[in-house]
Design an enzyme around this catalytic site. Structure first.
Site, PDB file in Angstrom:
ATOM      1  N   GLU A 180     -22.763 -16.135  -1.981  1.00 29.11           N
ATOM      2  CA  GLU A 180     -22.906 -17.473  -1.094  1.00 29.11           C
ATOM      3  C   GLU A 180     -24.460 -17.643  -0.596  1.00 29.11           C
ATOM      4  O   GLU A 180     -25.092 -18.774  -0.353  1.00 29.11           O
ATOM      5  CB  GLU A 180     -22.089 -17.124   0.079  1.00 29.11           C
ATOM      6  CG  GLU A 180     -20.566 -17.348  -0.423  1.00 29.11           C
ATOM      7  CD  GLU A 180     -19.676 -16.448   0.433  1.00 29.11           C
ATOM      8  OE1 GLU A 180     -19.894 -16.022   1.615  1.00 29.11           O
ATOM      9  OE2 GLU A 180     -18.428 -16.283  -0.006  1.00 29.11           O
ATOM     10  N   GLY A 221     -12.763 -15.585  -2.751  1.00 29.64           N
ATOM     11  CA  GLY A 221     -12.146 -16.535  -1.771  1.00 29.64           C
ATOM     12  C   GLY A 221     -11.120 -17.543  -2.705  1.00 29.64           C
ATOM     13  O   GLY A 221     -10.546 -18.528  -1.853  1.00 29.64           O
ATOM     14  N   SER A 230     -11.077 -11.592  -3.889  1.00 29.23           N
ATOM     15  CA  SER A 230      -9.792 -11.637  -3.517  1.00 29.23           C
ATOM     16  C   SER A 230      -8.734 -10.419  -3.755  1.00 29.23           C
ATOM     17  O   SER A 230      -7.759 -10.272  -4.096  1.00 29.23           O
ATOM     18  CB  SER A 230      -8.865 -12.862  -4.536  1.00 29.23           C
ATOM     19  OG  SER A 230      -9.567 -14.014  -4.548  1.00 29.23           O
TER      20      SER A 230
HETATM   21  P1  PGA Z   1     -12.827 -12.390  -0.817  1.00 31.56           P
HETATM   22  O1  PGA Z   1     -14.373 -12.251  -0.535  1.00 31.56           O
HETATM   23  O2  PGA Z   1     -12.304 -11.037  -0.777  1.00 31.56           O
HETATM   24  O3  PGA Z   1     -12.586 -13.237   0.381  1.00 31.56           O
HETATM   25  O4  PGA Z   1     -12.363 -13.136  -2.479  1.00 31.56           O
HETATM   26  C1  PGA Z   1     -15.001 -11.301  -1.352  1.00 31.56           C
HETATM   27  C2  PGA Z   1     -16.609 -11.517  -1.125  1.00 31.56           C
HETATM   28  O5  PGA Z   1     -17.063 -12.516  -1.037  1.00 31.56           O
HETATM   29  O6  PGA Z   1     -17.314 -10.282  -0.712  1.00 31.56           O
END
Ligand code: PGA
Length: 248
Positions: free
Chosen positions: A96, A172, A212
């Site tokens: 991100e 995510g 996830s």
């Molecule tokens: P998530 O995020 O478990 O919600 O997929 C993991 C991360 O971005 O570190």
């Protein structure tokens, strides 16, 4: 032996009041002491959370930092500011940050070196996009990130380095990489670290899978030889599920 490490990445969630409630709930859960549990909170929560966990084995992590120690860098937080309040880990190069904040490999490399210099343990995130995987370029992408982001890290420093393999398409989205795919990439990452930084470094470095991860799939993922931990977003935001992840 590499100690398993489960890190919760709260991302931009939980202001001070919510953080207090969540940590209070986590403190009520008996966590497996053979697993390192890390809470990577927003900057504004760090001091409070540190105070709350100070008599426990839970570790504190930040989600980013700048590489300079101080100066005219409006809006940034330095490594010494983090160590000053007892932060031990720092997530660097999360996808991100690479995507939305345009962090490039060179900047991430400077951050990794600065973190290690200041005795912060980087959790370096790497991983491919869906497009790159569909084109069969996932290994090339991850190799380039490992090469560039870890340039200049010494063999000894790999005691304190965590690499999180996070395929961007699994973050995510509810879609997890299969445990075999995750293991294949984590084994590949270990091989690259060995080639570039020596076999000792490869054996010491801890490699997490992220994307996830939830209580339902954590055990299978953690059962893989080259996967030493998980970096967890969504499922770390509730005490019960964070507890189940740590107690996999
Ligand atoms: P998530 O995020 O478990 O919600 O997929 C993991 C991360 O971005 O570190």
């Amino acid at each position: 032996m590499r100690k398993p490490i489960i890190a919760g990445n709260w991302k931009m969630n939980k202001g001070v009041e919510e953080a207090k409630n969540l940590v209070n709930e986590i403190l009520d859960i008996e966590l497996n002491k053979d697993v390192e549990a890390v809470l990577c909170t927003p900057f504004v929560d760090l001091a409070l959370v540190k105070e709350m966990i100070k008599d426990t084995d839970i570790k504190l992590g930040a989600q980013n930092m700048y590489f300079e120690e101080s100066g005219a860098y409006t809006g940034e937080v330095s490594p010494t500011m983090l160590t000053g309040i007892g932060v031990e880990y720092v997530i660097l190069g999360h996808s991100e940050r690479r995507e939305y904040f345009k962090e490039c490999d060179d900047t991430i490399n400077k951050k990794v070196l600065s973190a290690l210099k200041h005795e912060l343990k980087p959790i370096l995130c790497v991983g491919e996009t869906l497009e790159e995987r569909q084109e069969g370029k996932e290994k090339e992408k991850v190799r380039t990130q490992i090469e560039k982001n870890l340039t200049g890290v010494s063999e000894e420093q790999f005691d304190n380095v965590v690499i999180a393999y996070e395929p961007i398409w699994a973050i995510g989205t509810g879609v997890t990489a299969s445990s075999d795919d995750a293991e294949e990439m984590c084994a590949y990452i270990r091989t690259i670290v060995g080639e570039l930084h020596g076999e000792n470094a490869a054996q010491k470095v801890r490699i997490q899978y992220g994307g996830s991860v939830k209580p339902e799939n954590v055990k299978e993922i953690m059962g893989k030889e080259n996967i030493d931990g998980a970096l967890v977003g969504g499922a770390s935001l509730e005490a019960e599920s964070f507890g189940k992840l740590v107690n996999f």
